[in-house]
Scaffold this active site. Structure first.
Site, mmCIF file in Angstrom:
data_model
loop_
_atom_site.group_PDB
_atom_site.id
_atom_site.type_symbol
_atom_site.label_atom_id
_atom_site.label_comp_id
_atom_site.label_asym_id
_atom_site.label_seq_id
_atom_site.Cartn_x
_atom_site.Cartn_y
_atom_site.Cartn_z
ATOM 1 N N HIS A 22 16.298 31.609 28.710
ATOM 2 C CA HIS A 22 16.071 32.759 29.574
ATOM 3 C C HIS A 22 16.912 33.943 29.102
ATOM 4 O O HIS A 22 17.652 33.860 28.125
ATOM 5 C CB HIS A 22 16.335 32.434 31.053
ATOM 6 C CG HIS A 22 17.769 32.409 31.456
ATOM 7 N ND1 HIS A 22 18.199 32.617 32.738
ATOM 8 C CD2 HIS A 22 18.910 32.201 30.720
ATOM 9 C CE1 HIS A 22 19.517 32.534 32.797
ATOM 10 N NE2 HIS A 22 19.964 32.279 31.600
ATOM 11 N N CYS A 41 24.494 37.081 28.342
ATOM 12 C CA CYS A 41 23.280 36.590 29.008
ATOM 13 C C CYS A 41 22.101 37.531 28.811
ATOM 14 O O CYS A 41 20.966 37.191 29.126
ATOM 15 C CB CYS A 41 23.546 36.391 30.497
ATOM 16 S SG CYS A 41 24.727 35.078 30.788
ATOM 17 N N HIS A 47 18.772 32.902 25.258
ATOM 18 C CA HIS A 47 19.760 31.829 25.135
ATOM 19 C C HIS A 47 19.316 30.719 26.074
ATOM 20 O O HIS A 47 18.420 30.923 26.905
ATOM 21 C CB HIS A 47 21.172 32.316 25.488
ATOM 22 C CG HIS A 47 21.328 32.657 26.935
ATOM 23 N ND1 HIS A 47 20.923 33.862 27.464
ATOM 24 C CD2 HIS A 47 21.807 31.937 27.985
ATOM 25 C CE1 HIS A 47 21.168 33.877 28.761
ATOM 26 N NE2 HIS A 47 21.699 32.715 29.121
ATOM 27 N N HIS A 49 19.989 26.906 28.494
ATOM 28 C CA HIS A 49 20.885 26.086 29.316
ATOM 29 C C HIS A 49 20.298 24.696 29.485
ATOM 30 O O HIS A 49 19.078 24.509 29.461
ATOM 31 C CB HIS A 49 21.053 26.679 30.719
ATOM 32 C CG HIS A 49 21.727 28.001 30.734
ATOM 33 N ND1 HIS A 49 23.083 28.151 30.558
ATOM 34 C CD2 HIS A 49 21.251 29.254 30.903
ATOM 35 C CE1 HIS A 49 23.405 29.429 30.628
ATOM 36 N NE2 HIS A 49 22.302 30.126 30.832
ATOM 37 N N ASP A 87 10.640 22.788 31.789
ATOM 38 C CA ASP A 87 11.346 22.111 30.696
ATOM 39 C C ASP A 87 10.845 22.590 29.328
ATOM 40 O O ASP A 87 9.636 22.597 29.070
ATOM 41 C CB ASP A 87 11.149 20.605 30.830
ATOM 42 C CG ASP A 87 12.062 19.825 29.892
ATOM 43 O OD1 ASP A 87 13.204 20.270 29.662
ATOM 44 O OD2 ASP A 87 11.622 18.764 29.391
ATOM 45 N N HIS A 88 11.799 22.962 28.475
ATOM 46 C CA HIS A 88 11.491 23.476 27.132
ATOM 47 C C HIS A 88 10.627 24.729 27.163
ATOM 48 O O HIS A 88 9.811 24.967 26.271
ATOM 49 C CB HIS A 88 10.866 22.383 26.245
ATOM 50 C CG HIS A 88 11.877 21.364 25.829
ATOM 51 N ND1 HIS A 88 12.371 20.411 26.687
ATOM 52 C CD2 HIS A 88 12.520 21.164 24.654
ATOM 53 C CE1 HIS A 88 13.258 19.669 26.057
ATOM 54 N NE2 HIS A 88 13.374 20.107 24.835
ATOM 55 N N GLU A 134 23.539 25.597 36.375
ATOM 56 C CA GLU A 134 23.152 26.247 35.119
ATOM 57 C C GLU A 134 24.084 25.789 34.002
ATOM 58 O O GLU A 134 23.681 25.608 32.863
ATOM 59 C CB GLU A 134 23.212 27.765 35.287
ATOM 60 C CG GLU A 134 22.679 28.538 34.100
ATOM 61 C CD GLU A 134 22.894 30.030 34.267
ATOM 62 O OE1 GLU A 134 21.897 30.733 34.475
ATOM 63 O OE2 GLU A 134 24.042 30.492 34.188
HETATM 64 NI NI NI Z 1 22.001 32.117 31.029
#
Ligand code: NI
Length: 145
Positions: A22, A41, A47, A49, A87-88, A134
């Site tokens: 995200h 961010c 990037h 998580h 997911d992914h 997160e």
């Molecule tokens: Ni983040």
């Protein structure tokens, strides 16, 4: 077997995990303000998580099973409505119920709530809490208020 008089309100929690990319960004701001506010961010090339999602439901124990809900069923419900979609994926671009929105953990918890609430009710329980980590140290939670 439990007697009717022994009905107790209990809470059960299922954890599911997903990995996603995200970016924290406010479209109505300049690039400079975004970078200043969100720092790393706001990295233009995203990037990721490793998210940990905890879904807590509440209700009365079924006298026949001793369960509130079958956690296998709750897991399936969360996977179908949330994990399979996130997911992914890129949370900013790929997810129908997050499109054109921001993807802070605070926003994710109530968006996830909205996707799950009615589904949990149809299982005979009530959604109580959505808790999302997160990172190991940062989380947000939502109780539907
Ligand atoms: Ni983040």
């Amino acid at each position: 077997m439990l007697k009717k008089m022994e009905r107790r309100l209990v809470y059960v929690t299922r954890r599911e995990r997903f990995n996603a990319a995200h970016k924290l960004w406010n479209d109505s701001w300049s690039e400079e303000k975004n970078l200043e506010t969100f720092g790393k961010c706001a990295n233009p090339n995203w990037h990721g998580h490793n998210y940990n999602l905890f879904v807590t439901v509440k209700g009365y124990i079924n006298n026949d099973t001793g369960y509130l809900v079958d956690l296998k069923d709750l897991s399936k419900l969360i996977r179908k409505n949330i994990i399979d979609k996130l997911d992914h994926k890129n949370l900013n671009l790929d997810v129908d119920f997050l499109k054109n929105g921001m993807t802070s953990t605070e926003i994710l918890v109530f968006k996830i709530w909205d996707e799950l609430s009615e589904e949990v009710t149809s299982m005979g329980a009530q959604l109580h809490k959505v808790l999302l980590f997160e990172t190991e140290n940062n989380s947000a939670e939502f109780y539907g208020e």
